[in-house]
Scaffold this motif. Structure first.
Motif, PDB file in Angstrom:
ATOM      1  N   ALA A 141       7.563  -4.764  -2.174  1.00 57.10           N
ATOM      2  CA  ALA A 141       6.684  -4.632  -1.361  1.00 57.10           C
ATOM      3  C   ALA A 141       7.566  -4.533   0.009  1.00 57.10           C
ATOM      4  CB  ALA A 141       5.631  -5.449  -1.340  1.00 57.10           C
ATOM      5  N   PHE A 142       8.105  -5.557   0.373  1.00 59.44           N
ATOM      6  CA  PHE A 142       8.729  -5.740   1.449  1.00 59.44           C
ATOM      7  C   PHE A 142       9.815  -4.527   1.781  1.00 59.44           C
ATOM      8  CE2 PHE A 142      12.564  -6.769   3.943  1.00 59.44           C
ATOM      9  CZ  PHE A 142      12.173  -7.192   5.110  1.00 59.44           C
ATOM     10  N   LEU A 143      10.512  -4.195   0.578  1.00 64.93           N
ATOM     11  CA  LEU A 143      11.539  -2.979   0.719  1.00 64.93           C
ATOM     12  C   LEU A 143      10.801  -1.841   1.031  1.00 64.93           C
ATOM     13  CD1 LEU A 143      13.920  -4.032  -2.163  1.00 64.93           C
ATOM     14  CD2 LEU A 143      14.330  -4.110   0.340  1.00 64.93           C
TER      15      LEU A 143
ATOM     16  N   VAL B 264       0.812  -1.054  -0.174  1.00 62.40           N
ATOM     17  CA  VAL B 264      -0.059  -0.016   0.056  1.00 62.40           C
ATOM     18  C   VAL B 264       0.723   1.172  -0.275  1.00 62.40           C
ATOM     19  CG1 VAL B 264      -1.705   1.374   1.246  1.00 62.40           C
ATOM     20  CG2 VAL B 264      -1.919  -0.995   1.189  1.00 62.40           C
ATOM     21  N   ALA B 265       2.001   1.192   0.938  1.00 58.33           N
ATOM     22  CA  ALA B 265       2.798   2.509   0.863  1.00 58.33           C
ATOM     23  C   ALA B 265       3.543   2.913  -0.377  1.00 58.33           C
ATOM     24  CB  ALA B 265       3.920   2.126   1.966  1.00 58.33           C
ATOM     25  N   ALA B 266       3.592   1.667  -1.218  1.00 54.89           N
ATOM     26  CA  ALA B 266       4.522   1.840  -2.470  1.00 54.89           C
ATOM     27  C   ALA B 266       3.484   1.993  -3.557  1.00 54.89           C
ATOM     28  CB  ALA B 266       5.113   0.693  -2.851  1.00 54.89           C
TER      29      ALA B 266
ATOM     30  N   ALA C 235      -8.056  -1.904   5.282  1.00 59.11           N
ATOM     31  CA  ALA C 235      -8.983  -1.136   5.084  1.00 59.11           C
ATOM     32  C   ALA C 235      -8.494   0.348   5.567  1.00 59.11           C
ATOM     33  CB  ALA C 235     -10.366  -1.277   6.134  1.00 59.11           C
ATOM     34  N   GLY C 236      -8.608   1.462   4.713  1.00 55.72           N
ATOM     35  CA  GLY C 236      -7.935   2.639   5.113  1.00 55.72           C
ATOM     36  C   GLY C 236      -6.263   2.647   5.236  1.00 55.72           C
ATOM     37  N   GLY C 237      -5.602   1.732   4.703  1.00 58.09           N
ATOM     38  CA  GLY C 237      -4.365   1.526   4.621  1.00 58.09           C
ATOM     39  C   GLY C 237      -3.937   0.719   5.921  1.00 58.09           C
ATOM     40  N   ALA C 238      -4.492   0.169   6.900  1.00 58.15           N
ATOM     41  CA  ALA C 238      -4.390  -0.525   7.923  1.00 58.15           C
ATOM     42  C   ALA C 238      -4.743  -1.907   7.549  1.00 58.15           C
ATOM     43  CB  ALA C 238      -5.162  -0.031   9.172  1.00 58.15           C
ATOM     44  N   LEU C 239      -4.010  -2.795   8.240  1.00 59.91           N
ATOM     45  CA  LEU C 239      -4.169  -4.228   8.275  1.00 59.91           C
ATOM     46  C   LEU C 239      -5.123  -4.365   9.271  1.00 59.91           C
ATOM     47  CD1 LEU C 239      -3.392  -7.116   7.377  1.00 59.91           C
ATOM     48  CD2 LEU C 239      -1.395  -6.947   9.094  1.00 59.91           C
TER      49      LEU C 239
END
Length: 287
Positions: free
Chosen positions: A274-276, A124-126, A148-152
């Protein structure tokens, strides 16, 4: 951002990268997972990473933070974010930190993960996945995550790959599972059969089909894989949904086939990217 070494340290494998100015400039991959490290040898193992990638601080995620790893980094509860993880880093020495895992409870049901949370939130951050998403990372233990909303916010672990290995190596039907698994008619037949709600009976049917000559043993492993993956996917995916899939190679193709058979679509995500993205953002927040 200060330079550091990001480490994805799992049970059987290890990946590490030197991060400079937010970018991975050099990396290593090997089979030195936590199973290969003895209890008093963690500092030496960390020094070996630094010897290859530079004398830099380590930020680690995965099973290295379990009660079988270097140190138990604990768990944060859902809903979890990269900010939450950054606020609960576990320090093992002056130059080494471990990202905590994530725990989910729903009444009597409980689940945990270590390492995958960095990938899911990093996607999501990327910008590789939207803030509201269904994600899947197949493997020995397949992880399904809701964001949801960027949260797990919730997740589920299925022992899909481990069950396949147990059936192949230790069960009555294993004698018929003699060939590598590949996508094809046998696998797709298993996917369809796996949705009928009687998985234990369907599995014994592999033995009956072999004895009666109804299915060639060359197809048995693919059929069993289809049964397990089909059952796994059907429990998580609804028609019309999009699944963001963190898997490469044949395993990614198998899950894509099963998910699409349910009338859902797949978006492939590079798990390394994604991990990086996730671990780098945690480092930024920690700094």
């Amino acid at each position: 951002m200060k330079r550091f070494i990001a480490v994805d340290w799992g049970t059987t494998n290890r990946r590490a990268w030197r991060i400079e100015e937010g970018r991975a400039t050099e990396g290593l991959r090997d089979g030195d997972g936590i199973r290969s490290i003895s209890a008093g040898d963690w500092a030496r193992a960390a020094s070996a990473i630094r010897a290859k990638l530079g004398p830099l601080p380590l930020l680690m995620a995965g099973m290295v933070g379990s009660n079988r790893g270097w140190a138990d980094a604990g768990y944060v509860a859902c809903p979890a974010t990269l900010e939450t993880l950054a606020g609960r880093l576990h320090r093992v020495d002056d130059e080494a930190l471990i990202v905590p895992g994530v725990a989910f409870t729903d009444g009597p049901r409980a689940d945990v993960m270590r390492g995958e949370e960095v990938q899911f939130l990093g996607a999501v951050a990327a910008g590789l996945a939207p803030a509201d998403a269904l994600m899947c990372q197949p493997g020995t233990h397949c992880k399904w995550a809701r964001l949801a909303g960027g949260a797990l916010t919730a997740f589920s672990t299925a022992m899909t790959g481990e069950l396949f290995a147990i059936l192949r190596d230790h069960s009555l039907i294993g004698a018929a599972m003699i060939t590598p698994v590949a996508d094809g008619p046998a696998f797709r037949e298993g996917v369809a059969r796996g949705g009928e709600g009687d998985l234990p009976a369907a599995l014994f049917g592999v033995r009956a089909a072999s004895v009666l000559g109804l299915r060639d043993d060359i197809d048995a492993a693919a059929y069993v894989s289809g049964l397990l993956i089909g059952s796994d996917c059907r429990s998580q995916v609804r028609p019309g949904e999009t699944v963001h899939l963190l898997a490469e190679g044949e395993l990614g193709r198998l899950y894509t086939t099963a998910i699409e058979a349910l009338g859902a679509s797949v978006v492939a995500i590079d798990s390394e990217c994604a991990f990086l993205a996730g671990i780098t953002r945690i480092r930024e927040l920690q700094s």
